[in-house]
Design a protein around this motif. Structure first.
Motif, PDB file in Angstrom:
ATOM      1  N   MET A   1      35.131 -20.226  -5.955  1.00 43.89           N
ATOM      2  CA  MET A   1      34.063 -19.229  -6.161  1.00 43.89           C
ATOM      3  C   MET A   1      34.658 -17.992  -6.878  1.00 43.89           C
ATOM      4  SD  MET A   1      30.846 -18.028  -5.142  1.00 43.89           S
ATOM      5  CE  MET A   1      30.350 -18.821  -3.630  1.00 43.89           C
ATOM      6  N   TYR A   2      34.117 -17.666  -8.040  1.00 44.77           N
ATOM      7  CA  TYR A   2      34.556 -16.474  -8.781  1.00 44.77           C
ATOM      8  C   TYR A   2      33.726 -15.271  -8.323  1.00 44.77           C
ATOM      9  CZ  TYR A   2      36.861 -19.736 -11.914  1.00 44.77           C
ATOM     10  OH  TYR A   2      37.674 -20.725 -12.426  1.00 44.77           O
ATOM     11  N   ASP A   3      34.286 -14.076  -8.480  1.00 45.62           N
ATOM     12  CA  ASP A   3      33.478 -12.876  -8.234  1.00 45.62           C
ATOM     13  C   ASP A   3      32.380 -12.780  -9.281  1.00 45.62           C
ATOM     14  OD1 ASP A   3      34.926 -11.963  -6.027  1.00 45.62           O
ATOM     15  OD2 ASP A   3      36.445 -11.037  -7.320  1.00 45.62           O
ATOM     16  N   ILE A   4      32.785 -12.943 -10.541  1.00 49.50           N
ATOM     17  CA  ILE A   4      31.835 -12.734 -11.637  1.00 49.50           C
ATOM     18  C   ILE A   4      31.945 -13.867 -12.658  1.00 49.50           C
ATOM     19  CG2 ILE A   4      31.206 -11.206 -13.577  1.00 49.50           C
ATOM     20  CD1 ILE A   4      32.250  -8.853 -11.888  1.00 49.50           C
ATOM     21  N   ALA A   5      30.787 -14.437 -13.029  1.00 47.12           N
ATOM     22  CA  ALA A   5      30.738 -15.385 -14.150  1.00 47.12           C
ATOM     23  C   ALA A   5      30.063 -14.690 -15.311  1.00 47.12           C
ATOM     24  CB  ALA A   5      29.959 -16.637 -13.764  1.00 47.12           C
ATOM     25  N   VAL A   6      30.745 -14.688 -16.460  1.00 50.38           N
ATOM     26  CA  VAL A   6      30.191 -14.088 -17.672  1.00 50.38           C
ATOM     27  C   VAL A   6      29.722 -15.235 -18.566  1.00 50.38           C
ATOM     28  CG1 VAL A   6      30.732 -12.743 -19.738  1.00 50.38           C
ATOM     29  CG2 VAL A   6      31.749 -12.099 -17.543  1.00 50.38           C
ATOM     30  N   VAL A   7      28.448 -15.246 -18.916  1.00 55.23           N
ATOM     31  CA  VAL A   7      27.916 -16.317 -19.768  1.00 55.23           C
ATOM     32  C   VAL A   7      27.835 -15.792 -21.199  1.00 55.23           C
ATOM     33  CG1 VAL A   7      26.015 -17.922 -20.155  1.00 55.23           C
ATOM     34  CG2 VAL A   7      26.581 -17.197 -17.823  1.00 55.23           C
ATOM     35  N   GLY A   8      28.722 -16.290 -22.067  1.00 54.74           N
ATOM     36  CA  GLY A   8      28.740 -15.848 -23.460  1.00 54.74           C
ATOM     37  C   GLY A   8      30.081 -15.250 -23.824  1.00 54.74           C
ATOM     38  N   ALA A   9      30.709 -15.830 -24.862  1.00 54.85           N
ATOM     39  CA  ALA A   9      32.046 -15.391 -25.271  1.00 54.85           C
ATOM     40  C   ALA A   9      31.971 -14.615 -26.575  1.00 54.85           C
ATOM     41  CB  ALA A   9      32.960 -16.612 -25.394  1.00 54.85           C
ATOM     42  N   GLY A  10      31.226 -13.524 -26.559  1.00 56.78           N
ATOM     43  CA  GLY A  10      31.167 -12.614 -27.694  1.00 56.78           C
ATOM     44  C   GLY A  10      31.694 -11.253 -27.248  1.00 56.78           C
ATOM     45  N   PRO A  11      31.515 -10.210 -28.061  1.00 57.87           N
ATOM     46  CA  PRO A  11      32.046  -8.886 -27.685  1.00 57.87           C
ATOM     47  C   PRO A  11      31.500  -8.363 -26.350  1.00 57.87           C
ATOM     48  CG  PRO A  11      30.736  -8.781 -29.711  1.00 57.87           C
ATOM     49  CD  PRO A  11      30.920 -10.215 -29.399  1.00 57.87           C
ATOM     50  N   ALA A  12      30.215  -8.608 -26.045  1.00 58.01           N
ATOM     51  CA  ALA A  12      29.680  -8.147 -24.763  1.00 58.01           C
ATOM     52  C   ALA A  12      30.382  -8.863 -23.611  1.00 58.01           C
ATOM     53  CB  ALA A  12      28.172  -8.396 -24.708  1.00 58.01           C
ATOM     54  N   GLY A  13      30.555 -10.173 -23.757  1.00 56.64           N
ATOM     55  CA  GLY A  13      31.180 -10.978 -22.704  1.00 56.64           C
ATOM     56  C   GLY A  13      32.636 -10.598 -22.474  1.00 56.64           C
ATOM     57  N   TYR A  14      33.402 -10.426 -23.565  1.00 54.25           N
ATOM     58  CA  TYR A  14      34.829 -10.062 -23.402  1.00 54.25           C
ATOM     59  C   TYR A  14      34.955  -8.658 -22.828  1.00 54.25           C
ATOM     60  CZ  TYR A  14      36.197 -14.309 -25.795  1.00 54.25           C
ATOM     61  OH  TYR A  14      36.398 -15.631 -26.118  1.00 54.25           O
ATOM     62  N   SER A  15      34.084  -7.751 -23.267  1.00 51.47           N
ATOM     63  CA  SER A  15      34.142  -6.395 -22.728  1.00 51.47           C
ATOM     64  C   SER A  15      33.852  -6.412 -21.219  1.00 51.47           C
ATOM     65  CB  SER A  15      33.111  -5.514 -23.459  1.00 51.47           C
ATOM     66  OG  SER A  15      32.949  -4.297 -22.806  1.00 51.47           O
ATOM     67  N   ALA A  16      32.839  -7.172 -20.815  1.00 50.12           N
ATOM     68  CA  ALA A  16      32.504  -7.270 -19.383  1.00 50.12           C
ATOM     69  C   ALA A  16      33.683  -7.848 -18.601  1.00 50.12           C
ATOM     70  CB  ALA A  16      31.264  -8.138 -19.207  1.00 50.12           C
ATOM     71  N   ALA A  17      34.285  -8.899 -19.155  1.00 50.26           N
ATOM     72  CA  ALA A  17      35.394  -9.555 -18.450  1.00 50.26           C
ATOM     73  C   ALA A  17      36.590  -8.607 -18.298  1.00 50.26           C
ATOM     74  CB  ALA A  17      35.812 -10.809 -19.211  1.00 50.26           C
ATOM     75  N   ILE A  18      36.884  -7.855 -19.345  1.00 51.50           N
ATOM     76  CA  ILE A  18      38.031  -6.925 -19.311  1.00 51.50           C
ATOM     77  C   ILE A  18      37.787  -5.842 -18.254  1.00 51.50           C
ATOM     78  CG2 ILE A  18      39.167  -5.085 -20.656  1.00 51.50           C
ATOM     79  CD1 ILE A  18      38.786  -7.047 -23.139  1.00 51.50           C
ATOM     80  N   GLN A  19      36.577  -5.282 -18.231  1.00 52.33           N
ATOM     81  CA  GLN A  19      36.268  -4.237 -17.229  1.00 52.33           C
ATOM     82  C   GLN A  19      36.315  -4.794 -15.815  1.00 52.33           C
ATOM     83  OE1 GLN A  19      36.055  -1.099 -17.738  1.00 52.33           O
ATOM     84  NE2 GLN A  19      36.100  -1.243 -19.966  1.00 52.33           N
ATOM     85  N   ALA A  20      35.792  -6.007 -15.640  1.00 53.97           N
ATOM     86  CA  ALA A  20      35.766  -6.610 -14.298  1.00 53.97           C
ATOM     87  C   ALA A  20      37.188  -6.874 -13.808  1.00 53.97           C
ATOM     88  CB  ALA A  20      34.962  -7.902 -14.326  1.00 53.97           C
ATOM     89  N   ARG A  21      38.070  -7.292 -14.703  1.00 55.31           N
ATOM     90  CA  ARG A  21      39.465  -7.512 -14.318  1.00 55.31           C
ATOM     91  C   ARG A  21      40.139  -6.187 -13.963  1.00 55.31           C
ATOM     92  NH1 ARG A  21      41.239 -10.433 -11.750  1.00 55.31           N
ATOM     93  NH2 ARG A  21      43.372 -10.318 -12.537  1.00 55.31           N
ATOM     94  N   LYS A  22      39.776  -5.119 -14.707  1.00 53.89           N
ATOM     95  CA  LYS A  22      40.341  -3.791 -14.386  1.00 53.89           C
ATOM     96  C   LYS A  22      39.956  -3.381 -12.963  1.00 53.89           C
ATOM     97  CE  LYS A  22      42.393  -0.768 -16.584  1.00 53.89           C
ATOM     98  NZ  LYS A  22      43.870  -0.596 -16.463  1.00 53.89           N
ATOM     99  N   ARG A  23      38.786  -3.835 -12.510  1.00 58.42           N
ATOM    100  CA  ARG A  23      38.338  -3.563 -11.130  1.00 58.42           C
ATOM    101  C   ARG A  23      38.853  -4.613 -10.138  1.00 58.42           C
ATOM    102  NH1 ARG A  23      34.688   0.964 -10.356  1.00 58.42           N
ATOM    103  NH2 ARG A  23      35.344   2.154 -12.169  1.00 58.42           N
ATOM    104  N   GLY A  24      39.727  -5.494 -10.610  1.00 59.73           N
ATOM    105  CA  GLY A  24      40.384  -6.456  -9.714  1.00 59.73           C
ATOM    106  C   GLY A  24      39.500  -7.625  -9.305  1.00 59.73           C
ATOM    107  N   LYS A  25      38.448  -7.899 -10.071  1.00 54.47           N
ATOM    108  CA  LYS A  25      37.562  -9.015  -9.721  1.00 54.47           C
ATOM    109  C   LYS A  25      37.986 -10.291 -10.454  1.00 54.47           C
ATOM    110  CE  LYS A  25      35.307  -6.081  -7.370  1.00 54.47           C
ATOM    111  NZ  LYS A  25      35.775  -5.955  -5.982  1.00 54.47           N
ATOM    112  N   SER A  26      37.791 -11.437  -9.791  1.00 54.57           N
ATOM    113  CA  SER A  26      38.071 -12.698 -10.478  1.00 54.57           C
ATOM    114  C   SER A  26      36.902 -13.000 -11.416  1.00 54.57           C
ATOM    115  CB  SER A  26      38.278 -13.835  -9.482  1.00 54.57           C
ATOM    116  OG  SER A  26      37.134 -14.009  -8.687  1.00 54.57           O
TER     117      SER A  26
END
Ligand SMILES: Cc1cc2nc3c(=O)[nH]c(=O)nc-3n(C[C@H](O)[C@H](O)[C@H](O)COP(=O)(O)OP(=O)(O)OC[C@H]3O[C@@H](n4cnc5c(N)ncnc54)[C@H](O)[C@@H]3O)c2cc1C
Length: 275
Positions: A1-26
């Motif tokens: 189980m991941y904390d966050i699933a990002v659907v879409g590998a474009g700039p919005a998706g990568y930006s969301a993933a980077i911020q979520a990792r900065k907050r320590g979320k999987s």
């Protein structure tokens, strides 16, 4: 189980993933290399990277997200099912589970055929691996767009007795498959899909598979509210479905990288705050 699933590998998706990792979320990013940025020859209006090509910008974003520990999986999410506190995302025959979802699916919205939504799961399928075995020895139709469709079509050729393919001919398609150039305009039936209309003519089939490069929002997540073709969001980038956020071109104008990246950041912080 991941904390966050990002659907879409474009700039919005990568930006969301980077911020979520900065907050320590999987985080898992699920997407395909079919986003708009991959087609942009040169970007001049994004701060800090003047004159960069779209593919190069995507490559740098992907590397950054990966270096920060975001996982990435290639594929199209067919459906997101709320499970009461978490979500199950179907990806071919596989499922990914996450506590929160961020939709970063871009602006491209396929228009559904009349009858498609009505018969989805009742003779209409988007997934060869999941549903192909139900049509073993049967006569099916495939409506297809995009290169990925050829792989799924040939997989079904090994199961079904007869296949009619409605789409662009491709030398890689199994030679036993009958290729039609007519456009399909509707899917018809009573309790389940029984036929399609092509060239004004009703043609009967046991089932219809539809392969596209993107999913319609209504099929992806039942009940999500939209404004025209865009997802309705509030200032936290929360959608009408609790636990689901959205960012980037899929939420509306302007369709620009800077806006996608900013919204991805806000969506991830909002999702992380709830966890
Ligand atoms: C030719 C061209 C030139 C452009 N030039 C500029 C420019 O100079 N400056 C600028 O600011 N903007 C420009 N843009 C716009 C810019 O590319 C977009 O605004 C930006 O890419 C939006 O980012 P996004 O992440 O929201 O969506 P996208 O980049 O479109 O990414 C969406 C992602 O979601 C994936 N996806 C969709 N549905 C699913 C699903 N069901 N399951 C899994 N994945 C899914 C797609 O495969 C893709 O990876 C240009 C666009 C084009 C086409």
């Amino acid at each position: 189980m991941y904390d966050i699933a990002v659907v879409g590998a474009g700039p919005a998706g990568y930006s969301a993933a980077i911020q979520a990792r900065k907050r320590g979320k999987s985080v898992i990013i699920i997407g395909q290399n079919t986003g708009w940025l991959s087609r942009a020859e040169r970007i001049d209006n994004y701060p800090g990277m003047p004159g960069v090509s779209g593919p190069e910008m995507l490559r740098v974003m992907q590397e950054q997200a990966s270096a920060m520990g975001a996982e990435e999986r290639e594929g199209l999410v067919h459906q997101i099912i709320p499970m009461g506190g978490s979500f199950s995302l179907s990806l071919g025959a596989n499922f990914v589970e996450a506590r929160r979802v961020i939709l970063c699916t871009g602006a491209r919205q396929p228009r559904l055929l009349p009858g498609e939504a009505e018969f989805l799961g009742r003779g209409v399928s988007y997934c060869a691996t999941c549903d192909g075995r139900f049509y073993k020895g049967k006569h099916i139709a495939i409506i297809a767009k995009g290169e990925e469709a050829i792989y799924d079509t040939n997989y079904l050729a090994g199961l079904c007795a007869r296949i009619d393919f409605y789409g662009v001919p491709d030398p890689e398609i199994d030679p036993h498959i009958i290729v039609h150039s007519e456009k399909v305009t509707a899917i018809t039936g009573e309790d389940r899909a029984q036929a399609l209309i092509a060239d004004g003519e009703e043609r009967r089939y046991d089932g219809v598979f539809i392969f596209r490069e993107a999913m319609a929002l209504s099929a992806l997540l039942s009940g999500i509210e939209t404004e025209g073709t865009f997802i309705r969001v509030d200032r936290r980038m929360a959608t009408s479905v609790p636990g689901v956020f959205a960012a980037g071109d899929c939420t509306g104008l302007p369709l620009q990288v800077a806006k996608a990246v900013g919204e991805g950041c806000v969506a991830a912080l909002s999702a992380a705050q709830e966890l």
